[in-house]
Design a protein around this motif. Structure first.
Motif, PDB file in Angstrom:
ATOM      1  N   ASP A  89     -19.351  23.071 -36.358  1.00 40.67           N
ATOM      2  CA  ASP A  89     -18.257  22.107 -36.344  1.00 40.67           C
ATOM      3  C   ASP A  89     -16.927  22.860 -36.357  1.00 40.67           C
ATOM      4  O   ASP A  89     -16.652  23.653 -37.262  1.00 40.67           O
ATOM      5  CB  ASP A  89     -18.373  21.200 -37.580  1.00 40.67           C
ATOM      6  CG  ASP A  89     -17.326  20.104 -37.600  1.00 40.67           C
ATOM      7  OD1 ASP A  89     -16.462  20.082 -36.710  1.00 40.67           O
ATOM      8  OD2 ASP A  89     -17.382  19.259 -38.521  1.00 40.67           O
ATOM      9  N   ASP A 109     -16.262  15.957 -31.371  1.00 41.29           N
ATOM     10  CA  ASP A 109     -16.907  14.678 -31.084  1.00 41.29           C
ATOM     11  C   ASP A 109     -17.712  14.759 -29.789  1.00 41.29           C
ATOM     12  O   ASP A 109     -18.239  13.757 -29.314  1.00 41.29           O
ATOM     13  CB  ASP A 109     -15.872  13.545 -31.007  1.00 41.29           C
ATOM     14  CG  ASP A 109     -14.710  13.892 -30.085  1.00 41.29           C
ATOM     15  OD1 ASP A 109     -14.799  14.922 -29.386  1.00 41.29           O
ATOM     16  OD2 ASP A 109     -13.719  13.152 -30.072  1.00 41.29           O
ATOM     17  N   SER A 163     -14.253  14.703 -36.099  1.00 38.36           N
ATOM     18  CA  SER A 163     -15.696  14.840 -35.909  1.00 38.36           C
ATOM     19  C   SER A 163     -16.362  13.488 -35.679  1.00 38.36           C
ATOM     20  O   SER A 163     -15.959  12.463 -36.229  1.00 38.36           O
ATOM     21  CB  SER A 163     -16.328  15.517 -37.131  1.00 38.36           C
ATOM     22  OG  SER A 163     -15.710  16.752 -37.396  1.00 38.36           O
ATOM     23  N   TYR A 182     -20.391  13.060 -35.689  1.00 38.17           N
ATOM     24  CA  TYR A 182     -21.717  13.668 -35.711  1.00 38.17           C
ATOM     25  C   TYR A 182     -22.742  12.824 -34.959  1.00 38.17           C
ATOM     26  O   TYR A 182     -23.648  13.364 -34.312  1.00 38.17           O
ATOM     27  CB  TYR A 182     -22.166  13.889 -37.159  1.00 38.17           C
ATOM     28  CG  TYR A 182     -21.515  15.080 -37.823  1.00 38.17           C
ATOM     29  CD1 TYR A 182     -22.192  16.279 -37.955  1.00 38.17           C
ATOM     30  CD2 TYR A 182     -20.218  15.008 -38.318  1.00 38.17           C
ATOM     31  CE1 TYR A 182     -21.602  17.379 -38.556  1.00 38.17           C
ATOM     32  CE2 TYR A 182     -19.606  16.101 -38.923  1.00 38.17           C
ATOM     33  CZ  TYR A 182     -20.315  17.279 -39.039  1.00 38.17           C
ATOM     34  OH  TYR A 182     -19.720  18.368 -39.630  1.00 38.17           O
ATOM     35  N   PHE A 203     -25.062  14.359 -31.980  1.00 36.03           N
ATOM     36  CA  PHE A 203     -26.528  14.392 -31.993  1.00 36.03           C
ATOM     37  C   PHE A 203     -27.109  13.621 -30.812  1.00 36.03           C
ATOM     38  O   PHE A 203     -28.132  14.018 -30.236  1.00 36.03           O
ATOM     39  CB  PHE A 203     -27.044  13.825 -33.312  1.00 36.03           C
ATOM     40  CG  PHE A 203     -26.731  14.687 -34.508  1.00 36.03           C
ATOM     41  CD1 PHE A 203     -26.764  16.061 -34.410  1.00 36.03           C
ATOM     42  CD2 PHE A 203     -26.401  14.119 -35.730  1.00 36.03           C
ATOM     43  CE1 PHE A 203     -26.476  16.869 -35.503  1.00 36.03           C
ATOM     44  CE2 PHE A 203     -26.110  14.909 -36.824  1.00 36.03           C
ATOM     45  CZ  PHE A 203     -26.149  16.291 -36.719  1.00 36.03           C
ATOM     46  N   LEU A 217     -27.025  24.186 -38.816  1.00 34.22           N
ATOM     47  CA  LEU A 217     -25.845  23.359 -38.599  1.00 34.22           C
ATOM     48  C   LEU A 217     -24.763  23.770 -39.587  1.00 34.22           C
ATOM     49  O   LEU A 217     -24.989  23.770 -40.802  1.00 34.22           O
ATOM     50  CB  LEU A 217     -26.189  21.886 -38.759  1.00 34.22           C
ATOM     51  CG  LEU A 217     -25.237  20.879 -38.100  1.00 34.22           C
ATOM     52  CD1 LEU A 217     -25.968  19.585 -37.805  1.00 34.22           C
ATOM     53  CD2 LEU A 217     -24.029  20.587 -38.969  1.00 34.22           C
ATOM     54  N   GLY A 232     -21.227  22.705 -40.883  1.00 35.32           N
ATOM     55  CA  GLY A 232     -20.255  21.619 -40.845  1.00 35.32           C
ATOM     56  C   GLY A 232     -20.101  20.962 -42.202  1.00 35.32           C
ATOM     57  O   GLY A 232     -20.938  21.118 -43.091  1.00 35.32           O
ATOM     58  N   GLY A 240     -19.763  17.574 -42.644  1.00 36.57           N
ATOM     59  CA  GLY A 240     -20.352  16.239 -42.675  1.00 36.57           C
ATOM     60  C   GLY A 240     -19.353  15.103 -42.656  1.00 36.57           C
ATOM     61  O   GLY A 240     -19.756  13.938 -42.753  1.00 36.57           O
ATOM     62  N   ASN A 274     -17.461  12.384 -41.062  1.00 36.57           N
ATOM     63  CA  ASN A 274     -17.687  11.677 -39.802  1.00 36.57           C
ATOM     64  C   ASN A 274     -16.583  10.691 -39.465  1.00 36.57           C
ATOM     65  O   ASN A 274     -16.687   9.953 -38.488  1.00 36.57           O
ATOM     66  CB  ASN A 274     -19.041  10.952 -39.847  1.00 36.57           C
ATOM     67  CG  ASN A 274     -19.626  10.723 -38.486  1.00 36.57           C
ATOM     68  OD1 ASN A 274     -19.586  11.603 -37.627  1.00 36.57           O
ATOM     69  ND2 ASN A 274     -20.176   9.535 -38.266  1.00 36.57           N
ATOM     70  N   TRP A 334     -28.805  22.948 -43.022  1.00 33.68           N
ATOM     71  CA  TRP A 334     -27.400  22.539 -42.948  1.00 33.68           C
ATOM     72  C   TRP A 334     -26.605  23.357 -43.962  1.00 33.68           C
ATOM     73  O   TRP A 334     -26.892  23.327 -45.159  1.00 33.68           O
ATOM     74  CB  TRP A 334     -27.267  21.050 -43.255  1.00 33.68           C
ATOM     75  CG  TRP A 334     -25.916  20.468 -42.939  1.00 33.68           C
ATOM     76  CD1 TRP A 334     -24.704  20.990 -43.258  1.00 33.68           C
ATOM     77  CD2 TRP A 334     -25.646  19.240 -42.250  1.00 33.68           C
ATOM     78  NE1 TRP A 334     -23.693  20.184 -42.814  1.00 33.68           N
ATOM     79  CE2 TRP A 334     -24.240  19.097 -42.187  1.00 33.68           C
ATOM     80  CE3 TRP A 334     -26.444  18.258 -41.684  1.00 33.68           C
ATOM     81  CZ2 TRP A 334     -23.631  18.007 -41.600  1.00 33.68           C
ATOM     82  CZ3 TRP A 334     -25.829  17.173 -41.092  1.00 33.68           C
ATOM     83  CH2 TRP A 334     -24.449  17.042 -41.043  1.00 33.68           C
ATOM     84  N   ASN A 370     -23.025  23.619 -45.657  1.00 36.62           N
ATOM     85  CA  ASN A 370     -21.839  22.795 -45.852  1.00 36.62           C
ATOM     86  C   ASN A 370     -20.848  23.510 -46.755  1.00 36.62           C
ATOM     87  O   ASN A 370     -21.198  23.922 -47.863  1.00 36.62           O
ATOM     88  CB  ASN A 370     -22.248  21.453 -46.473  1.00 36.62           C
ATOM     89  CG  ASN A 370     -21.149  20.416 -46.389  1.00 36.62           C
ATOM     90  OD1 ASN A 370     -19.992  20.692 -46.650  1.00 36.62           O
ATOM     91  ND2 ASN A 370     -21.518  19.206 -46.017  1.00 36.62           N
ATOM     92  N   TYR A 406     -27.906  11.971 -43.360  1.00 37.75           N
ATOM     93  CA  TYR A 406     -28.618  12.963 -42.554  1.00 37.75           C
ATOM     94  C   TYR A 406     -29.550  13.841 -43.382  1.00 37.75           C
ATOM     95  O   TYR A 406     -30.465  14.459 -42.845  1.00 37.75           O
ATOM     96  CB  TYR A 406     -27.605  13.863 -41.831  1.00 37.75           C
ATOM     97  CG  TYR A 406     -26.809  13.172 -40.751  1.00 37.75           C
ATOM     98  CD1 TYR A 406     -27.385  12.191 -39.959  1.00 37.75           C
ATOM     99  CD2 TYR A 406     -25.479  13.501 -40.514  1.00 37.75           C
ATOM    100  CE1 TYR A 406     -26.654  11.555 -38.959  1.00 37.75           C
ATOM    101  CE2 TYR A 406     -24.742  12.884 -39.521  1.00 37.75           C
ATOM    102  CZ  TYR A 406     -25.349  11.899 -38.748  1.00 37.75           C
ATOM    103  OH  TYR A 406     -24.634  11.273 -37.766  1.00 37.75           O
TER     104      TYR A 406
END
Length: 452
Positions: free
Chosen positions: A290, A323, A356, A358, A362, A381, A383, A385, A387, A409, A411, A428
């Motif tokens: 991201d 995005d 963003s 997500y 996806f 991933l 990022g 998170g 959104n 993930w 974060n 998620y």
């Protein structure tokens, strides 16, 4: 150094996240006894510091325990005298001695010229004012800025900068000023750390200032280099992992079948054990990073992590997203990452609004990219998170999770921030193999050890 101070030093270094073994302690005691003419500080540092990057923590601990008088051991008379003097100065003069604001007892760098004695200046700062700032709940770096502002520090450096541009300062005077500038900031930080350790009555403040535990967004340039060098080492570990096949080895898991086969040659007697190890295989990796506005403080380190992974993995696909998705697997990245940063900015302005989404990302991956991803691949991933209150579209990350072997993930936000209203991570998380907080070098180190 007497036994009590030696024990205090070892305890403090261990509490400040330095690893000191029993053998290190024994070696230090032996050296101190056999070589009494050597500096105790040099002996302790040589025995306890195994990485140059830990030297700054040792210097701070040594200063607090040995060089500086403990703040809580000052005599009552001396303390009252300092308090009275500081209050008198604060009533008469303020910031930079201009007679306005609270200030630090009228300490003004603008009247001290270029060459300043940083130790003497820091000793003039009232301890009560430092304690007040440290107990106010403000972040450490903000306290440092506040102290510097109250000393007229910014006026001081700006005046010298302007004088240098006008030719009033020679090159030699300019470099002297630069050295004084760096020394002063370092001295103020050390002074504040001493006060903070005393106020909290623990060594946790030093841990928070260690490069391994500081947030990636607050690191200095030197600390950034340390983190990047560590990332390169960890990337080597990530690139190769044990495969399903076995090979003969001199150590590892005992190979019962081979031992029985060899024993036949000696009428069932066992003369030598046989071992086996798994043959390393190259991992397949898919990285989603991201690069939106909310990730600006961390994206440099994540990009550097991706760069190291690209150098080590033969089978790797790298996607940046905001995005929409951008495949950068074949992008040629330069050493200082300036090229990729410029490409991100130009791509973001053309394709994205900077916020963003997500769910849309996806969905695009499933529809356009997932078919070329191996079922043996691992998806990483990177990022936060966030959104921006858009639809999660969890059915698409569910399809991704079924397609690949693992979804990890990373974060950069604290765990408590994962449940904020605009954060979609909670929806998620059931489809991820594991979710990690990754906002410091120690977090990244833990992820490497745990996952790979």
């Amino acid at each position: 150094m007497d036994g009590w101070n030696f024990i205090r030093l070892v305890h403090a270094l261990r509490q400040a996240s330095l690893s000191i073994s029993s053998q290190d302690i024994l070696d230090a005691q032996t050296c101190l006894q056999r070589f009494p003419d050597l500096s105790e500080k040099l002996v302790a540092k040589a025995m306890f510091i195994h990485r140059p990057k830990d030297s700054s923590i040792f210097e701070t601990v040594w200063r607090i325990l040995v060089e500086d008088s403990p703040l809580n051991e000052r005599g009552p008379k001396e303390e009252k005298t300092k308090i009275a003097a500081s209050e008198e100065n604060q009533d008469n003069v303020g910031i930079g001695g201009q007679g306005v604001g609270r200030g630090l007892g009228g300490i003004s760098l603008t009247h001290m010229g270029t060459d300043v004695n940083t130790v003497d200046i820091s000793n003039q700062i009232p301890v009560l004012r430092l304690e007040e700032l440290m107990c106010s709940g403000v972040e450490f770096e903000d306290v440092v800025k506040t102290v510097l502002a109250e000393m007229d520090y910014y006026t001081w450096i700006n005046s010298h900068d302007l004088a240098y541009r006008r030719g009033a300062l020679s090159e030699e005077e300019w470099y002297i000023h630069q050295d004084s500038n760096a020394s002063l900031v370092h001295e103020i930080r050390q002074r504040l750390l001493t006060v903070q350790v005393s106020c909290e009555n623990c060594w946790q403040p030093l841990v928070r200032q260690h490069w391994l535990f500081k947030p990636l967004s607050t690191l200095s340039e030197e600390e950034k280099d340390l983190v990047k060098s560590s990332i390169r080492k960890w990337a080597r570990k990530l690139a190769v992992r044990p495969g399903p096949r076995w090979k003969c080895s001199q150590r590892g898991t005992i190979d019962i079948a081979r031992i029985v086969q060899k024993s036949v040659q000696w009428n069932g007697l066992l003369f030598r054990l046989s071992y086996r190890q798994r043959i390393p295989r190259v991992s397949e990796l898919v990285v989603l990073c991201d690069v939106s506005n909310s990730m600006a403080a961390y994206v440099e380190f994540f990009i550097h992590l991706v760069t190291c992974l690209r150098d080590r993995f033969r089978k790797i696909r790298v996607f940046f997203f905001i995005d929409s998705v951008w495949d950068v697997s074949d992008f040629v990245w330069d050493e200082d990452l300036d090229g990729v940063k410029q490409e991100i900015r130009s791509w973001g302005h053309k394709i994205s609004l900077g916020f963003s989404d997500y769910g849309a990302v996806f969905k695009e991956l499933v529809e356009n990219k997932l078919r070329v991803v191996s079922s043996r691949a691992t998806l990483v991933l990177l990022g936060d998170g966030k959104n921006n209150y858009r639809s999660a579209q969890t059915e698409y990350i569910a399809q991704i999770s079924e397609r690949v072997r693992n979804v990890f993930w990373l974060n950069p936000l604290d765990v408590k921030e994962w449940n904020e209203p605009d954060n979609i991570l909670k929806e998620y998380q059931p489809y991820c193999t594991k979710v990690y907080r990754c906002r410091s070098a120690s977090d990244l180190q833990r992820v490497v050890k745990d996952v790979f």
